[in-house]
Design an enzyme around this catalytic site. Structure first.
Site, PDB file in Angstrom:
ATOM      1  N   ARG A 166     -66.410  -7.050  26.685  1.00 15.97           N
ATOM      2  CA  ARG A 166     -67.482  -6.448  25.898  1.00 15.97           C
ATOM      3  C   ARG A 166     -68.416  -5.672  26.822  1.00 15.97           C
ATOM      4  NH1 ARG A 166     -71.420  -9.570  21.620  1.00 15.97           N
ATOM      5  NH2 ARG A 166     -72.026 -10.832  23.439  1.00 15.97           N
ATOM      6  N   ASP A 449     -78.387 -16.647  24.179  1.00 16.44           N
ATOM      7  CA  ASP A 449     -78.187 -15.354  24.813  1.00 16.44           C
ATOM      8  C   ASP A 449     -79.205 -14.378  24.257  1.00 16.44           C
ATOM      9  OD1 ASP A 449     -77.253 -14.596  22.311  1.00 16.44           O
ATOM     10  OD2 ASP A 449     -75.174 -14.335  22.943  1.00 16.44           O
TER      11      ASP A 449
END
Length: 536
Positions: A166, A449
């Site tokens: 990603r 996160d």
């Protein structure tokens, strides 16, 4: 090496040289990145301007709906191109940052796929980004190992998870690299460096260059990625369609364009993922001034909440209608030393994964290796008789319904003082961790996160700037109580971190950043844009 590379016309690297990772910054690789930048960066910037225009429209009372101009795409018959064999079985995927130990552990975890993350789980220091590229380079070639300070050695197993990467989102720049005086897109930098060095090697080893695409807000942003892929494959003389991607549907606008996103990427499409945490953040952000879109404490917004359930089910239908995979959301729990805590948490994870499997998902995400087996078990119950996915489940009873996506109601939902405090605490702790170089922070048995931190700070902003809101106990939600709670949470956090960590100064920076994010009258779209100014 850096000095030599700066002789490339128009290229400037504003960063210290790193002896080993800098070996990947070859002249050829950087010329490739420069070619991508020169062809696509103006289009990227225009799409970011388009986001602002959409936001202005929403602020003036507009709401999302399915696009009239793409109705023919939704109503016509088409499928995605064939998906490679090693991406057919995705019943459990593990995600995490690109540090060396994590890469080894994730690939060895027993998960079918490892999503190596340069985005939400990564603090994008120059060191982290380049070392991450080197770690993946070595892992692909089975030449990666790691010796921990305690003497423990980490090496790859013979059988490992399929690797997907990603890159950072379209909204982020890589400030250490300038081309023709402009900071390069972080998306193009992450993608370009990885693709250039590893695409042919992956193909030679029976796999391919596979990616996750984050933070897309429209099918036009997906089309930009598709055009990047076409150019990249031509550049390296690789057959078109070799790249395969999974797109995270983690913005409310993208939820109204799922089929269009699949369509514009259909030659490269593997599936969609229900990025639940960013999706919640996106709704708060887009409708931040609308009193009909005020959410309760973040812990009360679950996948069984009607609007989240509608999003989850419509995603599966969109994917299976077009022959793509549907991948479920993240379970962020981290096993603790307390067995009772683990018992209750594992029960919730099993329920979550059972629900996803029951509504047709082909796989799901976890954040910790010890959750792989828990999640896998629930999908194994559905995938019997040799089945490796549920793409034949077309979810014909599910309707694409715009009203259900926008019914932001949580039955019995409340804004509590505890929830307010928790948001302050978690957001500051995460920003402090991020500034210290760690983008995946273990807090209160959860892997936090950037997405979960964004929910925390967005809720505080919305609750304070909406005016006349009250906590469930009747006390007013105002800046006076915010200042009081902030001061108290600072003391708590200082005790948690300890004097040595506090003395680094990153806690005070984190508090200043958080406070600015909360007090600004103009909601800042991403906390990382502000925090990135403080990273090396």
């Amino acid at each position: 090496m850096i000095d030599q590379l700066e002789k490339i016309e128009g290229l400037q690297i504003i960063a210290p040289s790193l002896s080993k990772p800098a070996e990947l910054l070859t002249e050829e690789a950087l010329e490739f990145i420069a070619a991508l930048h020169r062809k696509f960066n103006n289009r990227r910037k225009q799409l970011l301007e388009d986001r602002l225009e959409v936001q202005r429209s929403i602020d003036n009372g507009s709401v999302f709906t399915y696009l009239k101009e793409t109705e023919n795409i939704r109503n016509s018959e088409w499928k995605v191109n064939p998906i490679p064999e090693d991406l057919q079985d995705r019943r459990t995927e593990i995600t995490g940052p690109v540090d060396r130990k994590m890469v080894i552990n994730a690939l060895n975890s027993g998960a079918k796929v490892f999503m190596a993350d340069f985005e939400d789980a990564n603090s994008p220091t120059w060191d982290n980004c380049l070392n991450g590229q080197l770690n993946l380079f070595d892992a692909i070639r089975k030449q990666i190992d790691f010796n921990a300070p305690n003497g423990k050695e980490y090496k790859l197993n013979d059988k490992v998870a399929v690797l997907k990467v990603r890159p950072r989102g379209w909204h982020l720049n890589e400030k250490h690299v300038k081309i023709d005086g402009e900071e390069v897109s972080a998306s193009l930098f992450d993608f370009g460096l990885y693709f250039f060095h590893n695409a042919k090697e992956l193909l030679a080893r029976g796999s391919g260059p596979y990616f996750y695409l984050p933070k897309l807000e429209s099918h036009l942003e997906a089309k930009l990625w598709n055009d990047v892929f076409v150019m990249a494959q031509n550049y390296l003389d690789i057959p078109q369609g070799t790249i395969k991607v999974t797109v995270l549907i983690e913005t409310i606008s993208a939820a109204f364009e799922m089929e269009e996103i699949i369509y514009v990427l259909k030659e490269h499409m593997a599936g969609l993922n229900a990025g639940r945490w960013d999706y919640i953040f996106s709704i708060i952000k887009k409708f931040k001034t609308n009193p009909d879109f005020i959410m309760p404490d973040r812990g009360q917004v679950t996948m069984t909440t009607p609007f989240m359930s509608a999003y989850a089910e419509q995603l599966v239908k969109a994917c299976h209608k077009r022959g793509a995979h549907a991948i479920g959301g993240m379970s962020a729990f981290i096993p603790a030393k307390n067995e009772e805590v683990n018992k209750q948490a594992f029960k919730k994870v099993k329920q979550d994964k059972k629900r996803e499997a029951s509504i047709g998902y082909d796989g799901t995400w976890v954040a910790h290796p010890l959750l792989v087996e828990v999640a896998m078990e629930e999908f194994n119950k559905k995938l019997t008789d040799g089945k490796v996915n549920q793409k034949d489940d077309l979810r014909e009873s599910v309707e694409f319904n715009s009203e259900k996506l926008l019914q932001i109601e949580v039955d019995g939902g409340k804004i509590t003082e505890a929830g307010f405090r928790n948001n302050i605490n978690v957001a500051i702790l995460y920003i402090e961790s991020w500034l210290s170089g760690t983008g995946a922070a273990a807090l209160y048995n959860l892997m936090e996160d950037a997405a979960t931190a964004e929910i925390s700070r967005a809720q505080i902003w919305q609750w304070l700037h909406s005016g006349n809101l009250q906590f469930s106990n009747g006390n007013p939600i105002d800046f006076q109580i915010y200042e009081h709670f902030l001061a108290e949470e600072k003391v708590i956090i200082e005790k948690m971190l300890g004097p040595e960590r506090v003395e680094t100064g990153n806690l005070n920076k984190a508090i200043r950043i958080f406070d600015k994010l909360i007090k600004t009258t103009e909601f800042l779209p991403f906390l990382t844009l502000l925090a990135y100014e403080h990273l090396d």
